[in-house]
Design an enzyme around this catalytic site. Structure first.
Site, PDB file in Angstrom:
ATOM      1  CG  LEU A 135      -1.811   1.254   1.383  1.00 28.49           C
ATOM      2  CD1 LEU A 135      -2.814   1.362   0.224  1.00 28.49           C
ATOM      3  CD2 LEU A 135      -2.560   1.247   2.720  1.00 28.49           C
ATOM      4  N   GLY A 241      -9.849  -1.417   5.128  1.00 34.75           N
ATOM      5  CA  GLY A 241     -10.547  -2.526   5.800  1.00 34.75           C
ATOM      6  C   GLY A 241      -9.564  -3.602   6.258  1.00 34.75           C
ATOM      7  CD  GLN A 283      10.240   5.088  49.174  1.00 32.59           C
ATOM      8  OE1 GLN A 283      10.152   6.232  48.741  1.00 32.59           O
ATOM      9  NE2 GLN A 283       9.917   4.773  50.413  1.00 32.59           N
ATOM     10  CD  GLU A 367      -0.976  -2.591   9.929  1.00 33.50           C
ATOM     11  OE1 GLU A 367      -2.039  -2.004   9.637  1.00 33.50           O
ATOM     12  OE2 GLU A 367      -0.678  -3.715   9.523  1.00 33.50           O
TER      13      GLU A 367
HETATM   14  P1  TGC Z   1     -11.604   8.411   3.830  1.00 34.15           P
HETATM   15  O1  TGC Z   1     -11.226   8.927   2.479  1.00 34.15           O
HETATM   16  O2  TGC Z   1     -12.482   9.228   4.729  1.00 34.15           O
HETATM   17  O3  TGC Z   1     -12.274   6.971   3.761  1.00 34.15           O
HETATM   18  C1  TGC Z   1     -12.169   6.193   2.658  1.00 34.15           C
HETATM   19  C2  TGC Z   1     -13.138   5.026   2.813  1.00 34.15           C
HETATM   20  O4  TGC Z   1     -12.568   4.077   3.711  1.00 34.15           O
HETATM   21  C3  TGC Z   1     -13.448   3.862   4.833  1.00 34.15           C
HETATM   22  N1  TGC Z   1     -12.570   3.734   5.999  1.00 34.15           N
HETATM   23  C4  TGC Z   1     -12.302   2.574   6.598  1.00 34.15           C
HETATM   24  N2  TGC Z   1     -12.759   1.340   6.380  1.00 34.15           N
HETATM   25  C5  TGC Z   1     -12.274   0.353   7.182  1.00 34.15           C
HETATM   26  N3  TGC Z   1     -11.385   0.557   8.150  1.00 34.15           N
HETATM   27  C6  TGC Z   1     -10.893   1.803   8.391  1.00 34.15           C
HETATM   28  N4  TGC Z   1      -9.983   1.993   9.339  1.00 34.15           N
HETATM   29  C7  TGC Z   1     -11.363   2.877   7.608  1.00 34.15           C
HETATM   30  N5  TGC Z   1     -11.100   4.202   7.573  1.00 34.15           N
HETATM   31  C8  TGC Z   1     -11.848   4.719   6.586  1.00 34.15           C
HETATM   32  C9  TGC Z   1     -14.305   5.088   4.885  1.00 34.15           C
HETATM   33  O5  TGC Z   1     -15.535   4.817   5.514  1.00 34.15           O
HETATM   34  C10 TGC Z   1     -14.485   5.398   3.415  1.00 34.15           C
HETATM   35  O6  TGC Z   1     -15.438   4.486   2.879  1.00 34.15           O
HETATM   36  P2  TGC Z   1     -16.452   4.957   1.716  1.00 34.15           P
HETATM   37  O7  TGC Z   1     -17.412   3.816   1.567  1.00 34.15           O
HETATM   38  O8  TGC Z   1     -17.077   6.217   2.216  1.00 34.15           O
HETATM   39  O9  TGC Z   1     -15.585   5.188   0.512  1.00 34.15           O
HETATM   40  O10 TGC Z   1     -10.298   8.104   4.518  1.00 34.15           O
HETATM   41  P3  TGC Z   1      -9.922   8.599   5.920  1.00 34.15           P
HETATM   42  O11 TGC Z   1      -9.981  10.107   5.928  1.00 34.15           O
HETATM   43  O12 TGC Z   1     -10.683   7.893   6.978  1.00 34.15           O
HETATM   44  O13 TGC Z   1      -8.419   8.142   5.957  1.00 34.15           O
HETATM   45  C11 TGC Z   1      -7.437   9.015   6.319  1.00 34.15           C
HETATM   46  C12 TGC Z   1      -6.392   8.248   7.120  1.00 34.15           C
HETATM   47  C13 TGC Z   1      -5.209   9.183   7.335  1.00 34.15           C
HETATM   48  C14 TGC Z   1      -6.975   7.855   8.469  1.00 34.15           C
HETATM   49  C15 TGC Z   1      -5.977   6.994   6.333  1.00 34.15           C
HETATM   50  O14 TGC Z   1      -5.532   7.366   5.082  1.00 34.15           O
HETATM   51  C16 TGC Z   1      -4.931   6.203   7.062  1.00 34.15           C
HETATM   52  O15 TGC Z   1      -5.265   5.358   7.890  1.00 34.15           O
HETATM   53  N6  TGC Z   1      -3.617   6.455   6.792  1.00 34.15           N
HETATM   54  C17 TGC Z   1      -2.537   5.646   7.330  1.00 34.15           C
HETATM   55  C18 TGC Z   1      -2.126   4.618   6.322  1.00 34.15           C
HETATM   56  C19 TGC Z   1      -1.616   3.360   6.946  1.00 34.15           C
HETATM   57  O16 TGC Z   1      -1.923   3.010   8.050  1.00 34.15           O
HETATM   58  N7  TGC Z   1      -0.841   2.614   6.194  1.00 34.15           N
HETATM   59  C20 TGC Z   1      -0.400   1.319   6.631  1.00 34.15           C
HETATM   60  C21 TGC Z   1       0.232   0.540   5.497  1.00 34.15           C
HETATM   61  S1  TGC Z   1       0.334  -1.180   5.793  1.00 34.15           S
HETATM   62  C22 TGC Z   1       1.450  -1.384   7.003  1.00 34.15           C
HETATM   63  O17 TGC Z   1       1.945  -0.484   7.603  1.00 34.15           O
HETATM   64  C23 TGC Z   1       1.765  -2.769   7.322  1.00 34.15           C
HETATM   65  S2  TGC Z   1       2.916  -2.997   8.573  1.00 34.15           S
HETATM   66  C24 TGC Z   1       2.658  -4.632   8.745  1.00 34.15           C
HETATM   67  C25 TGC Z   1       3.487  -5.321   9.730  1.00 34.15           C
HETATM   68  O18 TGC Z   1       4.678  -5.558   9.444  1.00 34.15           O
HETATM   69  O19 TGC Z   1       2.908  -5.747  10.767  1.00 34.15           O
HETATM   70  P1  FAD Z   2       4.893   9.826   6.426  1.00 33.65           P
HETATM   71  O1  FAD Z   2       3.496   9.522   6.054  1.00 33.65           O
HETATM   72  O2  FAD Z   2       5.724  10.595   5.474  1.00 33.65           O
HETATM   73  O3  FAD Z   2       4.851  10.616   7.822  1.00 33.65           O
HETATM   74  C1  FAD Z   2       5.954  11.414   8.293  1.00 33.65           C
HETATM   75  C2  FAD Z   2       5.529  12.120   9.578  1.00 33.65           C
HETATM   76  O4  FAD Z   2       4.432  13.014   9.306  1.00 33.65           O
HETATM   77  C3  FAD Z   2       5.008  11.141  10.663  1.00 33.65           C
HETATM   78  O5  FAD Z   2       5.479  11.544  11.906  1.00 33.65           O
HETATM   79  C4  FAD Z   2       3.500  11.329  10.601  1.00 33.65           C
HETATM   80  O6  FAD Z   2       2.852  11.041  11.831  1.00 33.65           O
HETATM   81  C5  FAD Z   2       3.414  12.809  10.262  1.00 33.65           C
HETATM   82  N1  FAD Z   2       2.117  13.192   9.707  1.00 33.65           N
HETATM   83  C6  FAD Z   2       1.483  12.633   8.654  1.00 33.65           C
HETATM   84  N2  FAD Z   2       0.307  13.262   8.436  1.00 33.65           N
HETATM   85  C7  FAD Z   2       0.208  14.237   9.357  1.00 33.65           C
HETATM   86  C8  FAD Z   2      -0.779  15.228   9.650  1.00 33.65           C
HETATM   87  N3  FAD Z   2      -1.887  15.347   8.926  1.00 33.65           N
HETATM   88  N4  FAD Z   2      -0.554  16.050  10.677  1.00 33.65           N
HETATM   89  C9  FAD Z   2       0.582  15.946  11.409  1.00 33.65           C
HETATM   90  N5  FAD Z   2       1.546  15.038  11.174  1.00 33.65           N
HETATM   91  C10 FAD Z   2       1.356  14.193  10.163  1.00 33.65           C
HETATM   92  N6  FAD Z   2       3.457  -0.421   4.413  1.00 33.65           N
HETATM   93  C11 FAD Z   2       2.797  -1.305   3.628  1.00 33.65           C
HETATM   94  O7  FAD Z   2       2.014  -0.918   2.755  1.00 33.65           O
HETATM   95  N7  FAD Z   2       2.995  -2.664   3.776  1.00 33.65           N
HETATM   96  C12 FAD Z   2       3.839  -3.156   4.705  1.00 33.65           C
HETATM   97  O8  FAD Z   2       3.987  -4.384   4.813  1.00 33.65           O
HETATM   98  C13 FAD Z   2       4.563  -2.249   5.534  1.00 33.65           C
HETATM   99  N8  FAD Z   2       5.475  -2.725   6.423  1.00 33.65           N
HETATM  100  C14 FAD Z   2       6.259  -1.840   7.105  1.00 33.65           C
HETATM  101  C15 FAD Z   2       7.325  -2.312   7.889  1.00 33.65           C
HETATM  102  C16 FAD Z   2       8.177  -1.421   8.524  1.00 33.65           C
HETATM  103  C17 FAD Z   2       9.340  -1.931   9.320  1.00 33.65           C
HETATM  104  C18 FAD Z   2       7.940  -0.021   8.439  1.00 33.65           C
HETATM  105  C19 FAD Z   2       8.829   0.966   9.138  1.00 33.65           C
HETATM  106  C20 FAD Z   2       6.888   0.458   7.668  1.00 33.65           C
HETATM  107  C21 FAD Z   2       6.056  -0.435   6.980  1.00 33.65           C
HETATM  108  N9  FAD Z   2       5.036   0.016   6.131  1.00 33.65           N
HETATM  109  C22 FAD Z   2       4.341  -0.856   5.345  1.00 33.65           C
HETATM  110  C23 FAD Z   2       4.876   1.447   5.899  1.00 33.65           C
HETATM  111  C24 FAD Z   2       4.168   2.194   7.017  1.00 33.65           C
HETATM  112  O9  FAD Z   2       2.802   1.939   7.001  1.00 33.65           O
HETATM  113  C25 FAD Z   2       4.472   3.687   6.827  1.00 33.65           C
HETATM  114  O10 FAD Z   2       5.833   3.876   7.197  1.00 33.65           O
HETATM  115  C26 FAD Z   2       3.565   4.576   7.639  1.00 33.65           C
HETATM  116  O11 FAD Z   2       2.236   4.507   7.180  1.00 33.65           O
HETATM  117  C27 FAD Z   2       4.026   6.038   7.605  1.00 33.65           C
HETATM  118  O12 FAD Z   2       4.300   6.440   6.296  1.00 33.65           O
HETATM  119  P2  FAD Z   2       5.704   7.162   5.971  1.00 33.65           P
HETATM  120  O13 FAD Z   2       6.802   6.313   6.512  1.00 33.65           O
HETATM  121  O14 FAD Z   2       5.742   7.481   4.528  1.00 33.65           O
HETATM  122  O15 FAD Z   2       5.672   8.502   6.824  1.00 33.65           O
END
Ligand code: TGC
Ligand code: FAD
Length: 387
Positions: A135, A241, A283, A367
């Protein structure tokens, strides 16, 4: 009767017999198979792939999915306990299971066709096919709506171009679940990693999650048939989701890391004699340990209630955000404090706190960063989107 120092409120008494049995069997796996090797794996920057068959054999891959696909059909609390016990060993092992289960098998189950489920899920549950989830892109993971990877229709195929960054399992996976921008919005594709034009490049020099593989993925005209598209979802709610499933598990995982750190700090402080008494008799140290136990207890109760809500079909993403924020913050603070209690010894990977502390720097970022989850809760309270 003496209390269990790592479960002061007897949360275990709220578990079913089956949930307790699952917790015990994963705890045994962590004690016998993970803990003896994980310090060395972290030092070497090596993911212990050799554990995959046993992880699969214990039914830990896609454990919440139905048995008809070769999965264990467990409830959400059991999945949480699995994450907790695995992360007591190392966040990297829990990450491997989170990605395979919540980010790869779940979307195939929830958004895929019956043929896709039959083709992939049994082999993924058996650990024969490993997945990764693409993603995040290099220009900013917090805002996945700004996705630049594209998939364009060409006859019966789709052609994917772009790149993904920070992808767990990238270099060990046989398939990638890739989210790409199409004319119809964001869609998910099952991309075999041996497809022409696909490259995975392992990210080196990590000081965190060193026992886990993290990669960049590159797509240069990668062609997949329409049969590889996940047809039952369009838009950002597809990947979000999946994130809700994985983030739920991540609320439990860091409880395990925190328990490991508290355990190390208690043992060390009872043995370490300074000024003619163990530091555990001071403590200052007792307050530190009590503070750790207090925060672990709160996190345990939070995750258990979250799990019960999920099993009742009442879980809301905002509740997951609050718990991910609280529980990862709890664990990273405890790991740092435990490291301090160990003094100089705390900076070596002979003891677990610094390894957990460094790992949790990833867990607090991936996440959804801590800030992202705080803003989700803020939006819920105010009705105003502050992103
Ligand atoms: P928004 O544009 O308002 O919503 C879009 C659509 O999505 C629905 N929705 C959700 N559905 C399920 N679960 C959730 N948590 C949802 N949040 C929103 C929403 O209802 C809408 O649906 P529809 O039917 O109206 O189209 O989006 P938003 O404003 O809520 O999102 C903004 C924000 C910043 C919260 C979102 O973009 C976000 O969560 N950003 C962070 C991205 C992130 O977490 N990336 C992770 C990548 S994967 C990873 O890190 C794997 S690490 C794995 C490991 O090693 O363990
Ligand atoms: P950025 O989004 O560039 O954020 C930089 C800084 O800006 C952060 O401090 C953030 O909190 C801050 N920020 C962002 N928006 C705002 C705002 N509106 N206001 C104030 N501050 C803000 N992704 C996948 O898709 N699949 C994976 O399997 C996966 N595995 C991962 C494993 C590891 C070890 C790591 C480190 C990351 C992984 N990720 C994966 C990516 C991870 O989900 C992202 O690193 C994370 O979502 C943050 O994105 P970024 O690193 O680009 O930071």
């Amino acid at each position: 009767m003496a209390l269990n120092p790592y479960d002061l409120y007897d949360v275990r008494s709220q578990l079913s017999d089956e949930e307790r049995m699952i917790q015990d069997s994963v705890a045994r796996f962590t004690d016998e198979k993970v803990l003896p090797i994980i310090g060395a794996c972290f030092d070497e920057g090596r993911f212990p792939k050799e554990l995959i068959p046993e992880i699969a054999g214990l039914g830990l891959l896609g454990s919440s999915l139905p048995t008809e696909y070769g999965c264990a059909g467990l409830n959400s609390v059991a999945y949480g306990l699995i994450c907790q016990e695995l992360e007591r060993g190392d966040s990297g092992i829990r990450s491997f299971v989170s990605v395979q289960s919540s980010l790869c098998m779940y979307p195939i189950y929830a958004y895929g066709t019956e043929e896709q489920r039959q083709e992939w899920l049994p082999r993924m549950a058996a650990g024969e096919v490993i997945g990764c989830f693409g993603l995040t892109e290099p220009h900013g993971g917090s805002d996945p709506a700004n996705m630049k990877t594209t998939a364009k229709r060409d006859g019966d195929d789709w052609v994917i171009n772009g790149s993904k960054m920070w992808i767990t399992n990238g270099n060990v996976a046989q398939i990638a679940i890739v989210w790409a921008q199409t004319e119809d919005g964001i869609q998910g594709f099952i991309v075999p990693t041996d497809a022409k034009g696909f490259t995975a490049q392992e990210i080196k020099h990590k000081m965190s999650l060193r026992a886990s593989v993290t990669s960049g993925l590159f797509f240069d005209g990668v062609r997949v048939p329409d049969a590889n598209r996940l047809p039952n979802v369009k838009g950002l709610k597809g990947p979000l989701g999946c994130l809700t499933q994985a983030r739920y598990g991540i609320t439990w995982g860091p409880i395990g890391a925190a328990i490991a750190c508290l355990d190390e700090a208690v043992k060390y402080s009872k043995d370490r004699i300074l000024f003619d008494r163990p530091i555990a008799a001071t403590q200052a140290v007792q307050i530190k340990l009590a503070e750790m136990a207090r925060r672990i207890t709160l996190a345990q109760l939070l995750s258990l209630q979250l799990g019960r809500l999920k099993d009742a079909g009442r879980l809301q993403p905002t509740q997951v955000s609050l718990a991910k924020w609280n529980n990862v913050r709890m664990a990273i603070d405890i790991a740092r404090e435990a490291r301090d209690v160990l003094g100089g010894a705390g900076i070596t990977t002979e003891y677990c706190p610094i390894r957990h502390m460094l790992n949790l720097e990833s867990v607090i970022t991936y996440e959804g960063t801590e800030t992202v989850h705080q803003l989700v809760v803020g939006r819920e309270l105010t009705g105003i989107n502050a992103f």
